[in-house]
Motif scaffolding. Structure first.
Motif, PDB file in Angstrom:
ATOM      1  N   LYS A 186       7.018   8.789   9.243  1.00  0.00           N
ATOM      2  CA  LYS A 186       8.168   9.253   8.625  1.00  0.00           C
ATOM      3  C   LYS A 186       9.065   8.010   8.515  1.00  0.00           C
ATOM      4  N   ASN A 187       9.091   6.896   9.309  1.00  0.00           N
ATOM      5  CA  ASN A 187      10.020   5.815   9.271  1.00  0.00           C
ATOM      6  C   ASN A 187       9.445   4.440   9.647  1.00  0.00           C
ATOM      7  N   ALA A 188       9.827   3.216   8.930  1.00  0.00           N
ATOM      8  CA  ALA A 188       9.307   2.241   9.039  1.00  0.00           C
ATOM      9  C   ALA A 188       9.951   1.732  10.504  1.00  0.00           C
ATOM     10  N   ARG A 189       9.155   0.877  11.030  1.00  0.00           N
ATOM     11  CA  ARG A 189       9.606   0.455  12.383  1.00  0.00           C
ATOM     12  C   ARG A 189       9.858  -1.112  12.231  1.00  0.00           C
ATOM     13  N   LEU A 190      10.492  -1.905  13.076  1.00  0.00           N
ATOM     14  CA  LEU A 190      10.718  -3.131  13.280  1.00  0.00           C
ATOM     15  C   LEU A 190      10.799  -3.713  14.625  1.00  0.00           C
TER      16      LEU A 190
ATOM     17  N   VAL B  89      -3.801   8.355   1.766  1.00  0.00           N
ATOM     18  CA  VAL B  89      -5.146   8.347   2.423  1.00  0.00           C
ATOM     19  C   VAL B  89      -5.233   6.819   3.057  1.00  0.00           C
ATOM     20  N   VAL B  90      -5.477   6.547   4.253  1.00  0.00           N
ATOM     21  CA  VAL B  90      -5.375   5.276   4.608  1.00  0.00           C
ATOM     22  C   VAL B  90      -6.439   4.397   4.236  1.00  0.00           C
ATOM     23  N   PRO B  91      -6.586   3.334   3.621  1.00  0.00           N
ATOM     24  CA  PRO B  91      -7.786   2.492   3.227  1.00  0.00           C
ATOM     25  C   PRO B  91      -8.668   2.535   4.471  1.00  0.00           C
ATOM     26  N   PRO B  92      -9.945   2.513   4.090  1.00  0.00           N
ATOM     27  CA  PRO B  92     -11.042   2.564   5.404  1.00  0.00           C
ATOM     28  C   PRO B  92     -10.756   1.087   6.302  1.00  0.00           C
ATOM     29  N   GLN B  93     -10.296   0.252   5.829  1.00  0.00           N
ATOM     30  CA  GLN B  93     -10.277  -0.930   6.688  1.00  0.00           C
ATOM     31  C   GLN B  93      -9.172  -0.957   7.630  1.00  0.00           C
TER      32      GLN B  93
ATOM     33  N   ILE C 164       1.049  -1.222   0.133  1.00  0.00           N
ATOM     34  CA  ILE C 164       0.066  -0.020  -0.068  1.00  0.00           C
ATOM     35  C   ILE C 164       0.882   1.276  -0.068  1.00  0.00           C
ATOM     36  N   VAL C 165       1.867   1.201   0.787  1.00  0.00           N
ATOM     37  CA  VAL C 165       2.781   2.325   0.706  1.00  0.00           C
ATOM     38  C   VAL C 165       3.566   2.556  -0.545  1.00  0.00           C
TER      39      VAL C 165
ATOM     40  N   PRO D  20       5.865   2.955   7.160  1.00  0.00           N
ATOM     41  CA  PRO D  20       5.374   4.318   7.623  1.00  0.00           C
ATOM     42  C   PRO D  20       3.954   4.467   7.274  1.00  0.00           C
ATOM     43  N   CYS D  21       3.080   5.347   7.724  1.00  0.00           N
ATOM     44  CA  CYS D  21       1.697   5.418   7.758  1.00  0.00           C
ATOM     45  C   CYS D  21       1.451   7.030   7.266  1.00  0.00           C
TER      46      CYS D  21
END
Length: 342
Positions: A287-291, A20-24, A13-14, A211-212
């Protein structure tokens, strides 16, 4: 956008450039995270304790307080080489960031089977009404050894499988040590909790939170308590883990050399509620991916778990039944524990 078994990977998705975040993935207003960086940096806000396992004179007292007040804590001087923690983070990140989507999907888990081994995004097997977590993951079945099949693990990093196997063994030893110390902090023998749990069934789950674009609307992982006995977690320096205490969500600052310990539901049952499992969640950022890497230590599905103290405050439960309820109805905080209270 890539789809495998009707599962859309959040990373795709990213990569598709969604703004815009998908509604689900949109949380209802009451569960959306509150963003307060000033509060997070406030020195007067309590944070989960850091326990030095080499401090033998005070470790039982510190564990007692941490387990009663938090159900979660950091441990340092834990005996696991820091180099191994770093390498586990490195090979895990390499899978998500250096492999093509086709390569990753070659390890896709079964979307219709809860906790199946492999690469996935949706953990719960439930109705489409559930809000989805902003997270992809890779789940490894690591213990007992009869469940461990490294051929099912990624091989794109030459030492990936070797690192995961060594990490599994080290976490297993530390989990046994911690349950022993926790039992002793209750005035019981070191084997008290482990005797009820029995042989560990261990899973290692690497969670990757891309990132979201709208982090104020999402959660990387919804509020829950873990359903097993004890969870050992490491995270990168981005941070996003929060623990619930006294009705407030407390940000867990990453400590690169430490391991974060989370008491799970079966330990709360065995200790008869003297020690509580920790309710926690993961927030996202733009901003940043997290693990993070969570190592779960659970009983066998056929184990009957009941309090080791009288009078019992929880009814006995077959662990497999408890897990099934968790996966089919969803966690929603600690409602599965609440159902066992006498």
């Amino acid at each position: 956008m890539e789809v495998a078994g009707n599962q859309i990977r959040v990373q795709s998705i990213v990569q598709d450039g969604k703004v815009v975040v998908p509604p689900q993935y949109v949380q209802p207003p009451e569960t959306r995270p509150q963003r307060n960086v000033e509060k997070r940096n406030n020195n007067y806000i309590p944070t989960p304790p850091v326990i030095d396992l080499s401090n033998v004179n005070f470790v039982h007292e510190q564990l007692e307080r941490a387990c009663q007040e938090w159900g979660a804590f950091h441990v340092i001087n834990h005996g696991v080489p820091v180099e191994l923690l770093d390498e586990m983070r490195r090979v895990s990140r390499s899978f998500f960031e250096n492999c093509s989507m086709d390569q990753k999907l070659s390890y896709a888990c079964d979307p219709n089977s809860p906790a199946s081994e492999g690469y996935g995004s949706r953990m719960l097997v439930a109705s489409n009404d559930n809000v989805l977590d902003w997270r992809d993951y890779y789940d490894h079945h690591t213990l007992p050894l009869s469940r461990r099949d490294p051929s099912k693990w990624p091989h794109f990093s030459s030492n990936y499988r070797k690192v995961v196997a060594e990490y599994s063994d080290r976490m297993n030893a530390l989990a046994e040590k911690l349950l022993g110390l926790i039992s002793e902090s209750l005035g019981r023998s070191s084997s008290c909790i482990k005797d009820v749990v029995g042989e560990f069934y261990q899973n290692i789950t690497v969670s990757y939170y891309p990132p979201c674009p709208q982090p104020e609307l999402t959660l990387g992982l919804q509020s829950h308590s873990d359903f097993g006995a004890i969870t050992l977690l490491i995270q990168d320096d981005v941070g996003g883990l929060e623990v619930s205490k006294d009705g407030e969500w407390i940000f867990v600052n990453p400590l690169c050399d430490a391991i974060f310990v989370i008491l799970a539901d079966q330990t709360e049952i065995i200790t008869n509620g003297q020690y509580k499992s920790a309710q926690h969640r993961a927030i996202t950022n733009a901003k940043n991916a997290r693990l993070s890497v969570a190592t779960f230590h659970d009983p066998a599905k056929t184990k009957i778990i009941s309090p080791a103290f009288d009078p019992p405050k929880y009814r006995p439960v077959m662990y497999g039944d408890y897990v099934s309820s968790w996966y089919t109805t969803g966690p929603e905080g600690k409602r599965n524990m609440d159902a066992l209270v006498l």
